[in-house]
Structures are given as C-alpha cells and as structure tokens.
Design an enzyme around this catalytic site. Structure first.
Site, short mmCIF file in Angstrom:
data_model
loop_
_atom_site.label_atom_id
_atom_site.label_comp_id
_atom_site.label_asym_id
_atom_site.label_seq_id
_atom_site.Cartn_x
_atom_site.Cartn_y
_atom_site.Cartn_z
N ASN A 250 0.82 -1.18 -0.16
CA ASN A 250 0.00 -0.08 -0.03
C ASN A 250 0.94 1.17 -0.18
OD1 ASN A 250 -2.50 1.73 0.97
ND2 ASN A 250 -0.92 2.18 2.51
N SER B 52 -2.89 -0.02 -6.51
CA SER B 52 -2.41 0.79 -7.72
C SER B 52 -3.40 1.83 -7.75
CB SER B 52 -2.48 -0.28 -8.85
OG SER B 52 -1.82 0.52 -10.07
N SER B 53 -3.46 2.39 -9.19
CA SER B 53 -4.31 3.62 -9.18
C SER B 53 -4.66 3.60 -10.65
CB SER B 53 -3.56 4.67 -8.97
OG SER B 53 -4.15 5.84 -9.62
N TYR C 73 4.20 9.54 -11.30
CA TYR C 73 2.94 8.72 -10.35
C TYR C 73 2.48 7.76 -11.51
CZ TYR C 73 -0.87 7.61 -7.34
OH TYR C 73 -1.75 6.90 -6.30
N LYS D 81 2.86 3.70 -11.13
CA LYS D 81 1.75 2.86 -11.04
C LYS D 81 1.49 1.62 -12.36
CE LYS D 81 0.31 4.25 -6.97
NZ LYS D 81 0.56 3.21 -5.81
N1 LIG Z 1 -5.94 8.48 -1.94
C1 LIG Z 1 -6.34 8.36 -3.24
O1 LIG Z 1 -7.17 8.76 -3.78
C2 LIG Z 1 -5.51 7.21 -3.98
C3 LIG Z 1 -6.17 7.02 -5.46
C4 LIG Z 1 -5.36 5.74 -6.11
C5 LIG Z 1 -4.54 5.09 -5.36
N2 LIG Z 1 -3.92 5.58 -3.92
C6 LIG Z 1 -2.81 4.72 -3.49
O2 LIG Z 1 -3.28 4.06 -2.50
C7 LIG Z 1 -2.14 3.93 -1.60
C8 LIG Z 1 -2.43 4.56 -0.10
O3 LIG Z 1 -2.43 6.07 -0.38
P1 LIG Z 1 -3.05 6.90 0.78
O4 LIG Z 1 -4.16 7.78 -0.10
O5 LIG Z 1 -3.61 6.25 1.83
O6 LIG Z 1 -2.12 7.76 0.87
P2 LIG Z 1 -1.31 8.66 2.21
O7 LIG Z 1 -2.39 9.02 3.29
O8 LIG Z 1 -0.50 9.77 1.75
O9 LIG Z 1 -0.56 7.46 2.97
C9 LIG Z 1 0.62 6.92 2.30
C10 LIG Z 1 1.54 6.06 3.19
O10 LIG Z 1 2.64 5.63 2.44
C11 LIG Z 1 3.54 5.67 3.36
N3 LIG Z 1 4.74 5.75 2.79
C12 LIG Z 1 5.35 6.50 1.73
N4 LIG Z 1 6.60 6.35 1.20
C13 LIG Z 1 6.98 5.03 2.21
C14 LIG Z 1 8.23 4.44 2.13
N5 LIG Z 1 9.49 4.63 1.56
N6 LIG Z 1 8.18 3.52 3.25
C15 LIG Z 1 7.01 3.07 3.82
N7 LIG Z 1 5.74 3.83 3.76
C16 LIG Z 1 5.84 4.88 3.06
C17 LIG Z 1 3.31 6.98 4.23
O11 LIG Z 1 4.06 7.07 5.32
P3 LIG Z 1 4.39 8.36 6.13
O12 LIG Z 1 3.24 8.89 7.06
O13 LIG Z 1 5.70 8.17 6.68
O14 LIG Z 1 4.53 9.59 4.86
C18 LIG Z 1 1.82 6.61 4.69
O15 LIG Z 1 1.57 5.72 5.39
C19 LIG Z 1 -1.06 4.63 -2.30
O16 LIG Z 1 -0.25 3.47 -2.88
C20 LIG Z 1 -1.70 5.36 -3.34
O17 LIG Z 1 -0.74 5.64 -4.35
C21 LIG Z 1 -4.56 6.26 -3.47
#
Ligand SMILES: NC(=O)c1ccc[n+]([C@@H]2O[C@H](COP(=O)([O-])OP(=O)(O)OC[C@H]3O[C@@H](n4cnc5c(N)ncnc54)[C@H](OP(=O)(O)O)[C@@H]3O)[C@@H](O)[C@H]2O)c1
Length: 239
Positions: free
Chosen positions: A88, A146-147, A162, A166
């Site tokens: 994730n 992914s996305s 990005y 993905k």
């Molecule tokens: N939100 C959306 O609309 C959306 C849409 C499509 C896909 N996604 C995907 O869903 C996943 C989760 O996203 P989210 O929306 O929950 O984002 P988020 O709130 O920004 O959380 C991202 C998480 O990833 C962690 N992270 C980043 N770099 C890391 C690393 N090098 N090692 C370990 N952990 C790391 C962050 O840790 P820190 O707290 O330390 O930064 C945080 O826990 C991602 O892969 C994102 O691309 C999200």
C-alpha cells in the site's frame, strides 16, 4: 507462534493502509502494521488497540533493503509464514502548485523525482514480494494498491512519475501472478478510487472505508481464486 493467518500492510500508519490493517485484524488476521516512522506507527497502533485487535508494529521503509530483510527475518522467526501482503505504501509528490522539480507538468518534473516515485511505488512492492514470497503458503495473496492513473487505457496528461510508477506496478502484478501461479499465490492490482486521505485530499469523492473495500476483499475473501487482474469496486477494469 499462533494459528491466526498473518497479514503484512505497508504504509499502515495512516490513510488506506491504516484502515486496511484495522479491517484485516477485525477479520481475524494477525496484522503486522508497518510504518517507516516508528512514532507515527506507534500512535496508529495505539488508536487501533483500543479495539483490542490482533496487531503488531514493525518499522519498515519500503525503500530500505535492511528494513525489508529485518521484517522477513522477524516474520520467519516469530510467525513462520505470511498469508497476505498488501503493498500500500505510496507517494505522490508531484503537484500542480509546483512549477519546478515536483511539478505535475510532465514537461517540467525532474527525472530525479520520477525515479524517487518509481523507487517507492514500484520497487517498494518488488522488495517486499521478493523477501516475503519464500514465507508464503499456497493460497497466499499479494494485493498491490495501484491507481487508475496508471491505466494505459485511460490516461490523461500530467503526473508523469506517478502514472509511470503505477503502470509499472501493474506489470509487477502481471509478472508475479504468472511466476507464482504454480505455487497457488494470487497477485492482483487494485484501484481504490479517489479517496479522502492526505494524498487524495479533502475534496476526494470517497471515504476511506469505501476506498479499502476492494483491497480487503482481494486480501481476505475466502472464495477468491483469480490472479493477475486490475480491480476497482470488486470488478475487473482495463489495464
Ligand atoms: N487517496 C487516493 O485517492 C488514492 C487513489 C489511488 C491510489 N492510491 C494509492 O493508495 C495507497 C495509499 O494512499 P493513501 O491515499 O492512503 O496515501 P497517504 O495518506 O499519503 O498514505 C501513504 C502512506 O504510505 C507511506 N509511505 C510513503 N513512502 C513510504 C516508504 N518509503 N516506506 C513506507 N511507507 C511509506 C506513508 O508513510 P508516512 O506517513 O511516513 O509518509 C503513509 O503511511 C498509495 O499507494 C496510493 O498511491 C490512493
């Protein structure tokens, strides 16, 4: 050693990762909640432990080979196997407000930024898969978050790093799905939709609960047998 199935979730201190960890624990998994920042992980764990769920915290930066190897060693010694891996952790540093190295404009973004995104979003998943597959029994699942922004069939402009990361993560899904089919390990990609997390922003269309629905389903649904697909809302979507 215990009889619960073991799940590992990366980037589980906030957002979709935290909610995925919570829901898998509610479904009876022993969840290894991982966080690159131990303090943030401890705070997340504390919030979940008020519900008395089966969780433990491990420090894991998905870009750190040492962290990944230490996690694999710990799991081997303490649990001896991994049933679910949710890749994730992800970053989206590109922004429409940045005119420089982290610009969402593909004509401006620095290749260094693109490499950083690829390292976390794509190679991070590869590191975890390579380290944990040796501990996976038949029927184990790998879910790569992914996305739709990585879908070749549905791409607009912008967010070059990005999108590349993905699209490549989706190929990681395809390659390992084929490679691990004979061992009965299922590997799938999922798009959570546009979700109200720090990454998605307050204006996103979906709640976090809705965002993790298909992630948790792919990780835990007892009848699941399909592997090597891209999912959103429990349906296959084009790559
Ligand atoms: N939100 C959306 O609309 C959306 C849409 C499509 C896909 N996604 C995907 O869903 C996943 C989760 O996203 P989210 O929306 O929950 O984002 P988020 O709130 O920004 O959380 C991202 C998480 O990833 C962690 N992270 C980043 N770099 C890391 C690393 N090098 N090692 C370990 N952990 C790391 C962050 O840790 P820190 O707290 O330390 O930064 C945080 O826990 C991602 O892969 C994102 O691309 C999200």
């Amino acid at each position: 050693m215990h009889s619960r199935r073991i799940a590992v979730v990366t980037g589980a201190n906030r957002g979709l990762g935290l909610e995925t960890a919570r829901q898998l624990a509610e479904r009876g998994f022993h969840v290894i909640l991982t966080s690159r920042n131990p303090q943030a992980g401890a705070e997340a764990l504390k919030r979940l432990q008020t519900q008395n769920l089966p969780l433990e915290l491990r420090k894991l930066d998905v870009n750190s080979t040492e962290d990944v190897q230490a996690l694999a060693r710990h799991i081997k010694e303490s649990h001896s196997r991994v049933d679910v891996l949710v890749n994730n952790a992800g970053i989206l540093p590109e922004s429409s407000r940045d005119a420089g190295a982290k610009s969402a404009n593909p004509l401006k973004v620095s290749p260094v930024t693109v490499m950083e995104i690829f390292n976390t979003n794509t190679l991070g998943a590869v590191r975890l898969i390579q380290a944990l597959v040796p501990l996976m029994p038949e029927g184990a699942r790998i879910v790569n978050v992914s996305s739709g922004m990585g879908a070749l069939s549905d791409s607009g402009g912008g967010y070059l790093g990005y999108r590349i990361s993905k699209a490549a993560l989706n190929m990681v899904t395809r390659v390992f799905a084929a490679e691990l089919a004979a061992r009965g390990i299922l590997v799938n990609s999922v798009c959570p939709g546009w979700v109200r997390t720090d990454m998605g922003g307050a204006g996103a269309s979906r709640s976090i609960e809705k965002g993790v629905e298909t992630i948790v389903w792919l990780a835990s649904a007892p009848q699941a047998t399909e592997s090597g697909f891209f999912w959103r809302d429990r349906s296959k979507i084009p790559w």
